[in-house]
Design an enzyme around this catalytic site. Sequence first.
Site, PDB file in Angstrom:
ATOM      1  N   GLU A  92       1.139  -1.084  -0.033  1.00 62.58           N
ATOM      2  CA  GLU A  92       0.487   0.095  -0.397  1.00 62.58           C
ATOM      3  C   GLU A  92       1.001   1.695   0.191  1.00 62.58           C
ATOM      4  O   GLU A  92       0.882   2.332  -0.764  1.00 62.58           O
ATOM      5  CB  GLU A  92      -1.072   0.191   1.152  1.00 62.58           C
ATOM      6  N   ASP A 131      -2.298  -4.250   3.195  1.00 62.08           N
ATOM      7  CA  ASP A 131      -2.705  -4.715   5.190  1.00 62.08           C
ATOM      8  C   ASP A 131      -3.104  -5.916   5.146  1.00 62.08           C
ATOM      9  O   ASP A 131      -3.975  -6.070   4.775  1.00 62.08           O
ATOM     10  CB  ASP A 131      -2.842  -3.040   5.420  1.00 62.08           C
ATOM     11  N   TYR A 151       1.823  -4.385  12.837  1.00 59.06           N
ATOM     12  CA  TYR A 151       1.076  -3.537  12.460  1.00 59.06           C
ATOM     13  C   TYR A 151       0.468  -2.633  13.438  1.00 59.06           C
ATOM     14  O   TYR A 151      -0.127  -3.374  14.417  1.00 59.06           O
ATOM     15  CB  TYR A 151       0.594  -4.490  11.715  1.00 59.06           C
TER      16      TYR A 151
END
Length: 672
Positions: A8, A80, A292
């Site tokens: 991304e 993601d 993350y």
Amino acid sequence: MTTLVIVESPGKIKKISSILGAGYKVVASVGHVRDLPGRELGVDPASYKPSYVPTERGKGVLAKLRKEVAAADQVILATDPDREGEAIAWHLADALRLKQPKRITFTAITKEKIREAMAQVRGIDYDRVRAQEARRVLDRLVGYKVSPALSDRAGHALSAGRVQSPAVRLVVDREREIRDFQPVKHFGVELLLPIPGHWPENPKAVWRAQWDTRPHLVEGQEYLVDRGLAEQVATVRDVQVTRFENAFANRAPAAPFTTSTLQQEAGKRLKMKPKRVMDLAQKLYEQGAITYHRTDNPNLDPAGIEAIHSYAQSAGLELAGKLRTWKAKDGAQEGHEAIRPADVTALRAGEDTDQQAMYELIWRRAVASQLADARYAVRRVLLTGAVQGLSVRFIGQGRKLIDPGWLRVYGQDEPEEGDQAEPVNPIPKLEVGQGVRAVDARVLDKVTKPPARFKQSTLVAELERQGIGRPSTYAAILENITSRSYLIEDKKGFLSPSPTGEVIRDALVGTFAFANLDFTRELEDQLDMIAEQRMTYDQVIGQTWALLDRELGGLRQSQVNLPKSEHACPTCGAALRRRKGGKGFFWGCSAYPECKTALPDEKGKPGKARERKPQPEPSEHACPKCSKPLLHRVGTGKKGPYDFWACSGFPKCKASFENSNGTPVLDGAATR
């Protein structure tokens, strides 16, 4: 053989490329490449099927990606690991016409996690895609159906949102609680008692006990409001020890950060707003410094726990006696672990001071979560006495930190503004039956306080507690409703509603179900059920669409008067609207494009239009380069005074000449 890996963010390319090495090319989609169309609903009312178009940025990105795909032997989608990332992967696969698209996810940009992901290539999870698609369509339905209806009633642009409107409601309702709050004056008594061996030589060597007012309350009373009784009790000096306890108390650390708790704690400790928190966390994730950062799971995975345990042992930090786990909030997806440093032995990370402060906070919280409890020695004492035949009792409690445990790493929480730090109360060793004489007593004048206004960080906590929205969306929601001035933030960060915010709340509550907190929470549960194949996309969208249509009729019949625009266009009289442009906020006329008036934004209100200097009149002198009239320009600029002649054909003709006694020096050469 070349493998194209699409992520991304461009910020990940360098780090991931260095891990994958030769034979791989990493490129970025720069987030979403397609969305619903901007000027129409974009959802078919019969089939509920959404129509997607490339975003402005996405057009160029897709053109470049098509060339990269054509040159590659295989393509792997590495967006993601959340639902939004899954949806982006599907959009890429569909727009690029990838057959049997390959998908990987990783929760940290480390060699171990990426190699593990490459060994577990899978297909796209279409159930998660549909859940995310349903979220986007629901947001579009509310925005495109309700917002125009509100705007028509008000005569200027107003906005409603599936999650933003409940957030505004929370702040409005809290403000009304504060306005309606009736303070209650009540009283207490505090005894000051000597510390043997230190008093009276040191007048400050005292400990304190509080009068227990509960036995003296009238039935139904919560507070003691009889000041005369408090003054009577404050004459007590001689008391007896009825109970004395020595005990120990443990205090466990908090869980590692989730998205929501990171926003809350960074707001308190670092004074950062949620949007800033998420921007910094994104940078740290892209650098491979943290795992993350969009997660609602408070637990670490086994590898993370093992790494922290190994570090703690090497650093001489005492670990907890057993493995710590925490229960996630109701409705949490728990898709991946809590936020932690990717390499716990790295004590510092980040490219600037804010990133470094954020990393340190994450590091400390994750490490502290696995350490031993903080341990306190606690003393409690019950004192009894009498005054004018009235039996009274006083309670004293004090504690002393004897083993900091996890506090060595994380430190004590600082009290919020208006709160007081817990006072030290050094109660000496006492014996039951022992008499003690107080050195003084004082009446405590107290007053009940209204609930505190929300700050952005505490509103995040309330949204999570109520199950409204998802933590990854909170920063964008708050940015939206503050930028539209539905909520006003003061210098200390406290939020209050604007008049527009209050009236929008009243227009929605009682008319639209999405403004009800329970409904919003249940809708989030339905999105989860789509991902789990327990409901279908059509079921959720269909029932919400039908409900909105019925409720729009109720809005048209409601008696709520929506506020008209406070600010009229100085040119045509139409309403001015506050907008966000490339250089920040400004005010534009709602009659655009017929009226192009634009004013600067000054603290949320329209400022004065910048006066343009009148153009000098064309002169009789012609430009020797293009024959157009020259203009005599005189004034003061950023570099000081100026006085020269310039071509009226600027910018096509940039010729300029010096001035001599009001005449251009036309010697065949431009001088500026």
